[in-house]
Enzyme design. Structure first.
Site, PDB file in Angstrom:
ATOM      1  N   HIS A 168       0.822  -1.215   0.000  1.00 17.69           N
ATOM      2  CA  HIS A 168       0.000   0.000   0.000  1.00 17.69           C
ATOM      3  C   HIS A 168       0.854   1.261   0.000  1.00 17.69           C
ATOM      4  CE1 HIS A 168      -0.240  -0.463   4.690  1.00 17.69           C
ATOM      5  NE2 HIS A 168       0.978  -0.312   4.248  1.00 17.69           N
ATOM      6  N   ASN A 169       0.345   2.278  -0.703  1.00 22.69           N
ATOM      7  CA  ASN A 169       0.979   3.598  -0.801  1.00 22.69           C
ATOM      8  C   ASN A 169       2.292   3.596  -1.569  1.00 22.69           C
ATOM      9  OD1 ASN A 169      -1.090   4.469   0.999  1.00 22.69           O
ATOM     10  ND2 ASN A 169       0.209   3.950   2.739  1.00 22.69           N
TER      11      ASN A 169
END
Length: 357
Positions: free
Chosen positions: A250-251
């Protein structure tokens, strides 16, 4: 299926950016390796395959080939017994030639009767939607999009023009894909990342509220997973190519033109620059930055930011020359330990002799 097509060598040279030496009217209807190529087919020889320090097999293959023509560099042209297409980048010309002879299924636009379509979706007439596809609500599809059977598209997804999803691809909610993207079977894009908070021994999942944004001309391999962002999007830049069985946390952010080989694991919030090459099986920890034009050799472990372009490798990843020097010393470690032990014993024995005198 797409019918086979023939090209004159003159036309083929123009299409792949090569210079012809030979009969411009010779017809080519296929492509094959040097050993198996037949008349009417074109073959290929790269600079790397023809190095003088390699066995003579490649020279023999070239000398005995039955191909009508061979793509190669200008240095190898005098050694070729058939027509040649001279290229400054033979591998690139090969890719262009292979694309011309690629057989693709001819998908007729339309929506299969078993597909489930949500509310307020935008589906152009040029779209192909296969059997048992599920579209959530407010899905926006561009022109000439093809979604193969069994794929599932969540709410508020956007798929750009001329993009293709192979069978059984899953896009969770709020995934935005650019134009000319290709996603292979089993890929899962936009699932929650691995984010938890601990409360008295119990793990509480952090709901991921952002999405995944992909640029144009992105390719994602089979069974690769790309997690959605927690509070900001996971970003895949234009022209990124990702192999099979890759995990993107994620990210994370991957810059334009980067290529990632199979079984790479990228932890959350890692930032990878543009035009990087990530070798197979490499691991990249979270919250670090990798500069543009970094090349990681296979199975590298990146534990800290790499701020300068170059080639890195090892565990932890270091400039490759330093890593190779360290590995050479590591192989001598046992011998060095034995020599050190012998010196220690010698010192102890000499000390004992001095005491006894």
């Amino acid at each position: 299926m797409k019918q086979s097509q023939s090209y004159t060598l003159e036309a083929l040279a123009d299409l792949i950016g090569a210079r012809l030496q030979g009969d411009p009217h010779c017809l080519i209807s296929g492509i094959a390796p040097l050993k198996r190529a037949k008349p009417g087919e074109i073959s290929f020889l790269s600079n790397a395959e023809y190095r003088k320090d390699l066995p003579s097999a490649h020279r023999k293959d070239l000398a005995s080939t039955k191909a009508s023509a061979v793509i190669l560099s200008i240095e190898e042209a005098p050694l070729c017994p058939v027509h040649v297409l001279i290229s400054e980048n033979p591998r690139l010309s090969l890719a262009k030639a292979a694309k011309l002879f690629e057989k693709k299924e001819n998908k007729i636009p339309g929506i299969h009767k078993s597909a489930l379509i949500g509310e307020a979706c935008k589906i152009p007439a040029s779209t192909f939607i296969g059997a048992n596809v599920v579209l959530g609500n407010r899905v926006l599809l561009g022109e000439n999009v093809a979604i193969a059977p069994g794929s599932i598209i969540g709410d508020d997804c956007v798929i750009g023009n001329d993009s293709t999803l192979m069978a059984r691809v899953t896009l969770y909610n709020n995934v935005h894909m650019g134009k000319h993207c290709l996603i292979y079977s089993g890929a899962v894009i936009g699932g929650d990342g691995f984010g938890f908070a601990n409360q008295e021994g119990l793990w509480l999942r952090l709901p991921h509220l952002a999405g995944v944004v992909m640029g144009d001309h992105v390719e994602i391999g089979a069974n690769t997973t790309i997690d959605r962002g927690f509070l900001e999007d996971t970003v895949i830049g234009d022209g990124v190519v990702i192999d099979n069985l890759v995990q993107v946390g994620h990210n994370a952010s991957i810059g334009a033109g980067t290529a990632i080989a199979g079984c790479v694991a990228i932890a959350g919030s890692a930032v990878i620059g543009k035009f990087c090459l990530i070798g197979g099986g490499s691991r990249i920890v979270g919250h670090i930055e990798i500069a543009d034009h970094v090349h990681l050799i296979a199975t590298s472990m990146v534990t800290h930011s790499l701020k300068t372009r170059g080639v890195y490798g090892g565990f932890p990843a270091k400039p490759v020359d330093l890593w190779r020097k360290n590995m050479a010393r590591f192989h001598n470690l046992d011998n060095m330990a034995r020599r050190l032990r012998a010196l220690e014993n010698k010192v102890v024995n000499n000390a004992q002799l001095v005491e006894n005198e």
